[in-house]
Design a protein around this motif. Sequence first.
Motif, mmCIF file in Angstrom:
data_model
loop_
_atom_site.group_PDB
_atom_site.id
_atom_site.type_symbol
_atom_site.label_atom_id
_atom_site.label_comp_id
_atom_site.label_asym_id
_atom_site.label_seq_id
_atom_site.Cartn_x
_atom_site.Cartn_y
_atom_site.Cartn_z
ATOM 1 N N ALA A 49 0.843 -1.210 0.000
ATOM 2 C CA ALA A 49 0.000 0.000 0.000
ATOM 3 C C ALA A 49 0.871 1.250 0.000
ATOM 4 C CB ALA A 49 -0.938 -0.006 1.206
ATOM 5 N N ARG A 50 2.116 1.105 0.455
ATOM 6 C CA ARG A 50 3.016 2.276 0.464
ATOM 7 C C ARG A 50 3.517 2.644 -0.925
ATOM 8 N NH1 ARG A 50 5.589 -0.375 4.956
ATOM 9 N NH2 ARG A 50 3.943 -0.250 6.510
ATOM 10 N N ARG A 51 3.187 1.843 -1.936
ATOM 11 C CA ARG A 51 3.457 2.269 -3.319
ATOM 12 C C ARG A 51 2.636 3.502 -3.658
ATOM 13 N NH1 ARG A 51 5.646 -1.318 -6.319
ATOM 14 N NH2 ARG A 51 6.090 -3.202 -5.190
ATOM 15 N N LEU A 52 1.528 3.686 -2.933
ATOM 16 C CA LEU A 52 0.611 4.781 -3.250
ATOM 17 C C LEU A 52 0.917 5.979 -2.361
ATOM 18 C CD1 LEU A 52 -2.695 2.714 -3.414
ATOM 19 C CD2 LEU A 52 -0.994 3.090 -5.213
ATOM 20 N N ASP A 53 0.447 7.139 -2.792
ATOM 21 C CA ASP A 53 0.529 8.348 -1.976
ATOM 22 C C ASP A 53 -0.807 8.524 -1.257
ATOM 23 O OD1 ASP A 53 3.002 8.760 -3.052
ATOM 24 O OD2 ASP A 53 2.636 10.883 -3.515
ATOM 25 N N TRP A 54 -0.769 8.430 0.033
ATOM 26 C CA TRP A 54 -1.991 8.557 0.833
ATOM 27 C C TRP A 54 -2.054 9.957 1.437
ATOM 28 C CZ3 TRP A 54 -5.393 4.362 1.479
ATOM 29 C CH2 TRP A 54 -4.944 3.129 0.975
ATOM 30 N N ALA A 55 -3.228 10.566 1.408
ATOM 31 C CA ALA A 55 -3.417 11.839 2.113
ATOM 32 C C ALA A 55 -3.424 11.560 3.619
ATOM 33 C CB ALA A 55 -4.720 12.485 1.677
ATOM 34 N N VAL A 56 -4.021 10.429 3.974
ATOM 35 C CA VAL A 56 -3.959 9.942 5.351
ATOM 36 C C VAL A 56 -3.514 8.485 5.278
ATOM 37 C CG1 VAL A 56 -5.254 9.477 7.467
ATOM 38 C CG2 VAL A 56 -5.858 11.463 6.037
ATOM 39 N N GLU A 57 -2.344 8.200 5.838
ATOM 40 C CA GLU A 57 -1.803 6.827 5.786
ATOM 41 C C GLU A 57 -2.718 5.886 6.570
ATOM 42 O OE1 GLU A 57 1.272 5.472 4.748
ATOM 43 O OE2 GLU A 57 2.009 7.324 3.813
ATOM 44 N N PRO A 58 -2.996 4.713 6.024
ATOM 45 C CA PRO A 58 -3.825 3.775 6.790
ATOM 46 C C PRO A 58 -3.027 3.155 7.953
ATOM 47 C CG PRO A 58 -3.105 2.780 4.724
ATOM 48 C CD PRO A 58 -2.600 4.196 4.713
ATOM 49 N N THR A 59 -3.690 2.932 9.070
ATOM 50 C CA THR A 59 -3.023 2.222 10.169
ATOM 51 C C THR A 59 -3.585 0.802 10.277
ATOM 52 O OG1 THR A 59 -4.671 2.902 11.793
ATOM 53 C CG2 THR A 59 -2.776 4.373 11.477
ATOM 54 N N GLU A 60 -4.739 0.606 9.642
ATOM 55 C CA GLU A 60 -5.423 -0.673 9.712
ATOM 56 C C GLU A 60 -5.289 -1.337 8.342
ATOM 57 O OE1 GLU A 60 -9.956 -0.940 9.945
ATOM 58 O OE2 GLU A 60 -9.330 0.295 11.672
ATOM 59 N N ARG A 246 -13.835 24.839 -21.870
ATOM 60 C CA ARG A 246 -14.012 26.099 -21.136
ATOM 61 C C ARG A 246 -13.627 25.980 -19.655
ATOM 62 N NH1 ARG A 246 -19.975 25.172 -22.234
ATOM 63 N NH2 ARG A 246 -20.800 24.160 -20.379
ATOM 64 N N GLN A 247 -13.094 24.824 -19.263
ATOM 65 C CA GLN A 247 -12.753 24.639 -17.847
ATOM 66 C C GLN A 247 -11.309 25.038 -17.557
ATOM 67 O OE1 GLN A 247 -15.237 23.671 -15.865
ATOM 68 N NE2 GLN A 247 -16.560 23.333 -17.660
ATOM 69 N N SER A 248 -11.067 25.260 -16.307
ATOM 70 C CA SER A 248 -9.694 25.474 -15.841
ATOM 71 C C SER A 248 -8.915 24.164 -15.973
ATOM 72 C CB SER A 248 -9.723 25.918 -14.376
ATOM 73 O OG SER A 248 -8.530 25.530 -13.733
ATOM 74 N N ALA A 249 -7.619 24.290 -16.275
ATOM 75 C CA ALA A 249 -6.769 23.096 -16.417
ATOM 76 C C ALA A 249 -6.150 22.683 -15.086
ATOM 77 C CB ALA A 249 -5.684 23.351 -17.452
ATOM 78 N N THR A 250 -6.626 23.260 -14.022
ATOM 79 C CA THR A 250 -6.172 22.767 -12.712
ATOM 80 C C THR A 250 -7.389 22.362 -11.894
ATOM 81 O OG1 THR A 250 -6.220 24.979 -11.742
ATOM 82 C CG2 THR A 250 -4.112 24.234 -12.659
ATOM 83 N N HIS A 251 -7.158 21.417 -11.032
ATOM 84 C CA HIS A 251 -8.236 20.911 -10.178
ATOM 85 C C HIS A 251 -7.563 20.320 -8.949
ATOM 86 C CE1 HIS A 251 -11.012 17.753 -8.714
ATOM 87 N NE2 HIS A 251 -11.960 18.593 -9.086
ATOM 88 N N THR A 252 -8.026 20.711 -7.797
ATOM 89 C CA THR A 252 -7.429 20.164 -6.569
ATOM 90 C C THR A 252 -8.164 18.886 -6.197
ATOM 91 O OG1 THR A 252 -7.025 22.431 -5.925
ATOM 92 C CG2 THR A 252 -6.703 20.743 -4.231
ATOM 93 N N ALA A 253 -7.390 17.822 -6.157
ATOM 94 C CA ALA A 253 -7.994 16.524 -5.874
ATOM 95 C C ALA A 253 -8.229 16.394 -4.375
ATOM 96 C CB ALA A 253 -7.077 15.406 -6.359
ATOM 97 N N GLN A 254 -9.447 15.956 -4.078
ATOM 98 C CA GLN A 254 -9.802 15.780 -2.675
ATOM 99 C C GLN A 254 -9.645 14.297 -2.325
ATOM 100 O OE1 GLN A 254 -13.995 16.588 -2.423
ATOM 101 N NE2 GLN A 254 -14.146 15.400 -0.531
ATOM 102 N N PRO A 255 -9.079 13.990 -1.167
ATOM 103 C CA PRO A 255 -8.942 12.571 -0.815
ATOM 104 C C PRO A 255 -10.264 11.948 -0.368
ATOM 105 C CG PRO A 255 -7.984 13.958 0.909
ATOM 106 C CD PRO A 255 -8.443 14.878 -0.172
ATOM 107 N N PHE A 256 -10.417 10.659 -0.654
ATOM 108 C CA PHE A 256 -11.596 9.905 -0.234
ATOM 109 C C PHE A 256 -11.151 8.726 0.634
ATOM 110 C CE2 PHE A 256 -12.849 11.997 -4.158
ATOM 111 C CZ PHE A 256 -14.064 12.561 -3.775
ATOM 112 N N PRO A 257 -12.063 8.227 1.451
ATOM 113 C CA PRO A 257 -11.709 7.040 2.248
ATOM 114 C C PRO A 257 -11.331 5.873 1.332
ATOM 115 C CG PRO A 257 -13.799 7.977 3.010
ATOM 116 C CD PRO A 257 -13.429 8.701 1.742
#
Length: 665
Positions: A49-60, A246-257
Amino acid sequence: MSSNESLANLLREERRFAPPAELAATANVTGDAYEKAAGDRLGFWAEQARRLDWAVEPTETLDWSNPPFAKWFADGRLNVAYNCVDRHVEAGRGDRVALHFEGEPGDSRSITYAELQEEVARAANALTELGVEAGDRVAIYLPMIPEAAVAMLACARIGAPHSVVFGGFSADALATRIQDADAKVVITADGGWRRGKPGALKPAVDEALTRPGTEGVRHVLVVRRTAQEVEWTEGRDLWWHEVTGRQSATHTAQPFPAEHPLFILYTSGTTGKPKGILHTSGGYLTQAAYTHHAVFDLKPESDVYWCTADIGWVTGHSYIVYGPLANGATQVMYEGTPDTPHQGRFWEIVQKYGVTILYTAPTAIRTFMKWGDEIPARYDLSSLRVLGSVGEPINPEAWVWYREKIGAGRTPVVDTWWQTETGSVMISPLPGVTETKPGSAQRALPGISATVVDDNGAEVPNGSGGYLVVTEPWPSMLRTIWGDEQRYLDTYWSRFARRATDADGGETRVPLYFAGDGAKKDEDGDIWLLGRVDDVMLVSGHNISTTEVESALVSHPKVAEAAVVGATDATTGQAICAFVILRGAAADEGDALVAELRDHVGRTLGPIAKPKRIMTVAELPKTRSGKIMRRLLRDVAENRALGDVTTLTDSTVMELIQAKLPSAP
Ligand code: 6R9
């Protein structure tokens, strides 16, 4: 299988191929991974799972307190699209090509990770403008064009589960899937290129949306691919390029569970309505990324990877979009068919991009064999270093041909067994580790526990056959069937269980995952897949695998492809009925050839496996992922009306076959 006797173990395949020394010396995964993972399975997956970038690292790591409902990395939070795109750009690899797109008419386009990031951001902003929110479902009905990957990633980015529907499916199939998932938006195209012609997609969407139960669809986003005329419903229909443009080319990604739903993908069983297989985020992406790294030995800096699957198949989800992009791979995406404009198209693409890893299906390999060795021989295929196979058991002859004629006798072949439900590869050789055996998927990957059991759920000894089961939960497992928990329990988890001790020392039963495939273990304990359990034949009290008889037929030099089914028979219960496609040069040689083929099977597998009837045909009925639809052939052999044909690639195939059979027994 309907008798207590396990599958007969008929096929003998003695050829062995050691991994190439250079590959073994630098392989991503070495043999000790198996022991490490066996010693601490959950620790192994926590590490992956540490191959991924987590916004909140899992402990479980795993919550299996309520089997078969699993939660993996449940307290972690991440954004799947960020992991597949943005993090590579942030790490300074924005200039690396993510996708080399090759259109069927010959147009091509290379998209870097930085460009992909912008496209995904615009598409995510567009979906948001259209009112799509986290949790809303989006149906995607597109050809094999970059926008398909962009659309999937945009959905993932805003937490809107996508449901990709094969571009070849009918309005009916599309409508059922839109209804079942209650989709809010459909992303489609005017059409796509297929066999030199523009095929239409938009009319099927228009028709599907006239059906009751599809009223939830508020907008249809239409990619312009072929520039053909389309009907337009004002207010509902929007051009993709206008809305994203017509959209902006930036978007802030929000983390999900980690357990946030990522996608629903429908699999059509033999009966009943299609099952919406639900996959979630953290566990799915962990295993997709790990397996892509391990099974293909991907070196993202130097490899050019090509998976020929369609995006509408799970293989396109896990091994075109999520696994490779999470790993920062450079890959080829091809829109069209292998014989347009000529039968060397695949090899021309391999040569053009210097493809190093190729992942395709047995049906394609058998087709290439039929077209002749001289076609691939015209191209420079020396860049190839790993070859993969998926979708069906690969006949040993096709496996050896693939290695010899495509891989110049040097490249390992990895036969990868998995399913829509398993999300990622489960059983496969490792290219730098495994001494391969043509026709065998061999061994569960590190961290995966799979085996073969008998009717009572007891593990069979080496040298015996039975049912393939997965005995421990895995990160990319399906979480349920969308909207039908009971069907999830009944289909996969109610057939086999094992005894275990619960927390209070009492005895409980833990369900085992029933894959629906027959399999055997050879004397070394390696696994051979033998076809769907529903297809196994029962002849005079012996269970016989369709795969083994088909492989025996394909090992005859005059046979290109074979499909066998068990047809009801007054004396033997079922009789083996074979449909064969002959190789180019071998014309229909009538009774003499039939006798020769029967004898050949008898010599290869034993007299019990000799087909009672053999019919030569021009084509076999296949699904769009290339699987032979044996139940339709059984309908023909038993002289019945055909069952559901909506997932067939080409419905005229069945008419041709039926025409050859004026009076079935
Ligand atoms: C990935 C995919 C799953 C079914 C599966 C099995 C067959 C797939 C196979 C294989 C033998 C392999 N299958 N790979 N059989 N060897 N390497 O194909 O998913 O479309 O859901 O099909 O395909 O029968 O149960 P899906």
